[in-house]
Design a protein around this motif. Structure first.
Motif, PDB file in Angstrom:
ATOM      1  N   GLU A  77       0.828  -1.200   0.000  1.00 32.91           N
ATOM      2  CA  GLU A  77       0.000   0.000   0.000  1.00 32.91           C
ATOM      3  C   GLU A  77       0.873   1.265   0.000  1.00 32.91           C
ATOM      4  O   GLU A  77       0.594   2.229  -0.716  1.00 32.91           O
ATOM      5  N   ALA A  78       1.923   1.235   0.817  1.00 29.08           N
ATOM      6  CA  ALA A  78       2.807   2.410   0.908  1.00 29.08           C
ATOM      7  C   ALA A  78       3.497   2.677  -0.427  1.00 29.08           C
ATOM      8  O   ALA A  78       3.644   3.833  -0.846  1.00 29.08           O
ATOM      9  N   VAL A  79       3.922   1.606  -1.115  1.00 33.89           N
ATOM     10  CA  VAL A  79       4.587   1.782  -2.420  1.00 33.89           C
ATOM     11  C   VAL A  79       3.601   2.370  -3.426  1.00 33.89           C
ATOM     12  O   VAL A  79       3.953   3.243  -4.239  1.00 33.89           O
ATOM     13  N   SER A  80       2.352   1.928  -3.370  1.00 41.08           N
ATOM     14  CA  SER A  80       1.342   2.508  -4.269  1.00 41.08           C
ATOM     15  C   SER A  80       1.209   4.002  -4.015  1.00 41.08           C
ATOM     16  O   SER A  80       1.171   4.810  -4.948  1.00 41.08           O
ATOM     17  N   LEU A  81       1.141   4.385  -2.741  1.00 38.94           N
ATOM     18  CA  LEU A  81       1.022   5.809  -2.404  1.00 38.94           C
ATOM     19  C   LEU A  81       2.245   6.582  -2.896  1.00 38.94           C
ATOM     20  O   LEU A  81       2.126   7.666  -3.476  1.00 38.94           O
ATOM     21  N   ALA A  82       3.436   6.006  -2.697  1.00 38.35           N
ATOM     22  CA  ALA A  82       4.679   6.704  -3.043  1.00 38.35           C
ATOM     23  C   ALA A  82       4.844   6.850  -4.550  1.00 38.35           C
ATOM     24  O   ALA A  82       5.507   7.774  -5.020  1.00 38.35           O
ATOM     25  N   THR A  83       4.250   5.931  -5.312  1.00 34.53           N
ATOM     26  CA  THR A  83       4.425   5.964  -6.767  1.00 34.53           C
ATOM     27  C   THR A  83       3.203   6.520  -7.493  1.00 34.53           C
ATOM     28  O   THR A  83       3.095   6.422  -8.716  1.00 34.53           O
ATOM     29  N   GLY A  84       2.263   7.072  -6.718  1.00 34.69           N
ATOM     30  CA  GLY A  84       1.120   7.741  -7.336  1.00 34.69           C
ATOM     31  C   GLY A  84       0.028   6.822  -7.826  1.00 34.69           C
ATOM     32  O   GLY A  84      -0.852   7.252  -8.570  1.00 34.69           O
ATOM     33  N   ARG A  85       0.083   5.560  -7.421  1.00 37.78           N
ATOM     34  CA  ARG A  85      -1.002   4.648  -7.797  1.00 37.78           C
ATOM     35  C   ARG A  85      -2.036   4.595  -6.672  1.00 37.78           C
ATOM     36  O   ARG A  85      -1.718   4.836  -5.509  1.00 37.78           O
ATOM     37  N   GLN A  86      -3.265   4.250  -7.020  1.00 41.47           N
ATOM     38  CA  GLN A  86      -4.316   4.178  -6.011  1.00 41.47           C
ATOM     39  C   GLN A  86      -4.105   2.935  -5.144  1.00 41.47           C
ATOM     40  O   GLN A  86      -4.043   1.813  -5.654  1.00 41.47           O
ATOM     41  N   PRO A  87      -3.967   3.105  -3.828  1.00 46.02           N
ATOM     42  CA  PRO A  87      -3.820   1.924  -2.971  1.00 46.02           C
ATOM     43  C   PRO A  87      -5.073   1.048  -3.036  1.00 46.02           C
ATOM     44  O   PRO A  87      -6.178   1.560  -3.104  1.00 46.02           O
ATOM     45  N   ARG A  88      -4.862  -0.264  -3.039  1.00 46.24           N
ATOM     46  CA  ARG A  88      -5.994  -1.193  -3.155  1.00 46.24           C
ATOM     47  C   ARG A  88      -6.936  -1.106  -1.966  1.00 46.24           C
ATOM     48  O   ARG A  88      -8.105  -1.437  -2.075  1.00 46.24           O
ATOM     49  N   LEU A  89      -6.423  -0.710  -0.805  1.00 45.47           N
ATOM     50  CA  LEU A  89      -7.247  -0.723   0.400  1.00 45.47           C
ATOM     51  C   LEU A  89      -7.695   0.677   0.817  1.00 45.47           C
ATOM     52  O   LEU A  89      -8.092   0.887   1.953  1.00 45.47           O
ATOM     53  N   ALA A  90      -7.646   1.632  -0.118  1.00 48.42           N
ATOM     54  CA  ALA A  90      -8.189   2.965   0.176  1.00 48.42           C
ATOM     55  C   ALA A  90      -9.708   2.838   0.298  1.00 48.42           C
ATOM     56  O   ALA A  90     -10.372   2.372  -0.636  1.00 48.42           O
ATOM     57  N   GLY A  91     -10.256   3.222   1.439  1.00 48.88           N
ATOM     58  CA  GLY A  91     -11.705   3.133   1.640  1.00 48.88           C
ATOM     59  C   GLY A  91     -12.198   1.717   1.846  1.00 48.88           C
ATOM     60  O   GLY A  91     -13.401   1.460   1.796  1.00 48.88           O
ATOM     61  N   LYS A  92     -11.273   0.796   2.055  1.00 47.48           N
ATOM     62  CA  LYS A  92     -11.660  -0.609   2.250  1.00 47.48           C
ATOM     63  C   LYS A  92     -10.941  -1.179   3.463  1.00 47.48           C
ATOM     64  O   LYS A  92      -9.880  -0.700   3.854  1.00 47.48           O
ATOM     65  N   LEU A  93     -11.522  -2.214   4.026  1.00 50.77           N
ATOM     66  CA  LEU A  93     -10.893  -2.932   5.130  1.00 50.77           C
ATOM     67  C   LEU A  93     -10.641  -4.367   4.688  1.00 50.77           C
ATOM     68  O   LEU A  93     -11.565  -5.047   4.236  1.00 50.77           O
ATOM     69  N   MET A  94      -9.373  -4.801   4.780  1.00 51.43           N
ATOM     70  CA  MET A  94      -9.083  -6.215   4.533  1.00 51.43           C
ATOM     71  C   MET A  94      -9.003  -6.917   5.881  1.00 51.43           C
ATOM     72  O   MET A  94      -8.265  -6.495   6.772  1.00 51.43           O
ATOM     73  N   HIS A  95      -9.792  -7.971   6.039  1.00 52.35           N
ATOM     74  CA  HIS A  95      -9.729  -8.801   7.247  1.00 52.35           C
ATOM     75  C   HIS A  95      -9.058 -10.116   6.846  1.00 52.35           C
ATOM     76  O   HIS A  95      -9.559 -10.839   5.988  1.00 52.35           O
ATOM     77  N   ALA A  96      -7.911 -10.386   7.459  1.00 50.85           N
ATOM     78  CA  ALA A  96      -7.163 -11.608   7.135  1.00 50.85           C
ATOM     79  C   ALA A  96      -7.236 -12.568   8.319  1.00 50.85           C
ATOM     80  O   ALA A  96      -7.119 -12.159   9.476  1.00 50.85           O
ATOM     81  N   ASP A  97      -7.446 -13.821   8.031  1.00 56.01           N
ATOM     82  CA  ASP A  97      -7.511 -14.859   9.057  1.00 56.01           C
ATOM     83  C   ASP A  97      -6.642 -16.010   8.568  1.00 56.01           C
ATOM     84  O   ASP A  97      -7.050 -16.777   7.688  1.00 56.01           O
ATOM     85  N   ILE A  98      -5.406 -16.111   9.102  1.00 58.39           N
ATOM     86  CA  ILE A  98      -4.529 -17.149   8.550  1.00 58.39           C
ATOM     87  C   ILE A  98      -4.763 -18.497   9.217  1.00 58.39           C
ATOM     88  O   ILE A  98      -4.126 -19.474   8.846  1.00 58.39           O
ATOM     89  N   ASP A  99      -5.700 -18.559  10.180  1.00 58.23           N
ATOM     90  CA  ASP A  99      -6.096 -19.857  10.726  1.00 58.23           C
ATOM     91  C   ASP A  99      -6.852 -20.641   9.659  1.00 58.23           C
ATOM     92  O   ASP A  99      -6.606 -21.832   9.456  1.00 58.23           O
ATOM     93  N   VAL A 100      -7.764 -19.966   8.976  1.00 59.98           N
ATOM     94  CA  VAL A 100      -8.544 -20.640   7.923  1.00 59.98           C
ATOM     95  C   VAL A 100      -8.129 -20.155   6.533  1.00 59.98           C
ATOM     96  O   VAL A 100      -8.752 -20.514   5.536  1.00 59.98           O
TER      97      VAL A 100
END
Ligand SMILES: [Zn+2]
Length: 234
Positions: free
Chosen positions: A100-123
């Motif tokens: 996300e930070a690289v997207s911001l630094a290079t002028g691309r739209q971050p994938r998680l702008a306005g979104k929440l990713m919930h990760a569960d590595i148990d499942v």
């Protein structure tokens, strides 16, 4: 040095991008406020046990951390010191934050702008929800309001065919256990802060305790909202 409301502005002034490796909500609230005051994008992440939430907040463009969690306090019994956090999860979350930070630094739209990713590595579950900007947010709203009627509004977005994302304008504090008792005959997958419910009709719902949901298999928005309201009553 601990970052807090009294020093966050001074510490973050002149920063291009904020990337969160913090361990308390108190510190994150201070960073969130400074992020919006200084107009600095904020890549947020929180992780505990096998679960993580990640989002990118961009001042004047997206909602903020307060829109997502409100005044949520740290639970003293649910800390990394008490319940731990998987090293596998941390490397994964760190990689996504850097992405996300690289997207911001290079002028691309971050994938998680306005979104929440919930990760569960148990499942090995990864769900992404839209975050509605709260009109009543004291941090990012131009016109703060305490009107209760606005907090009842839902935003609904079609993600792809037969798949819809629904978010309340203000985060709720759902008791998922009481929600699932209403659908106890259906198949369930319980997680820490979310539940996946599969209905006999083929519709499946991933519901967060904040009230955000992804509904798959609904034929249209009306059916998605109808299913949502069987689980979440306003
Ligand atoms: Zn906000």
């Amino acid at each position: 040095m601990a970052i807090k409301e009294s020093n966050a502005l001074d510490l973050l002034k002149g920063t291009d991008i904020i990337v969160d490796g913090l361990d308390t909500m108190t510190a994150r609230r201070a960073v969130n406020q400074a992020s919006y005051a200084l107009k600095i994008p904020y890549v947020y992440a929180g992780a505990i046990e096998y679960y993580a939430n990640i989002s990118t907040f961009i001042p004047d463009e997206t909602g903020c951390l307060y829109c997502l969690v409100g005044d949520m306090e740290d639970n003293p019994e649910n800390t990394c010191a008490n319940v731990g956090v998987s090293p596998m999860l941390l490397s994964l979350v760190g990689a996504i934050e850097v992405r996300e930070a690289v997207s911001l630094a290079t002028g691309r739209q971050p994938r998680l702008a306005g979104k929440l990713m919930h990760a569960d590595i148990d499942v090995l579950g990864f769900d992404t929800f839209d975050i509605a900007r709260s009109d009543a947010c004291p941090v990012c709203s131009a016109a703060p309001s305490t009107s209760s009627s606005e907090s009842d509004e839902l935003s609904i977005t079609m993600l792809c065919t037969n798949s819809f994302s629904i978010s309340p304008s203000k985060p709720l504090a759902l008791d998922l256990e009481s929600v699932v008792t209403r659908v106890e005959t259906q198949r369930l997958l319980r997680r820490k802060t979310s539940v996946i419910i599969k209905f006999a009709s083929g519709i499946s719902v991933t519901l967060m305790n904040t009230g955000s949901a992804v509904i798959k298999g609904a034929k249209d928005k009306d059916e998605a909202l109808s299913v949502y309201h069987t689980l979440v009553s306003h």
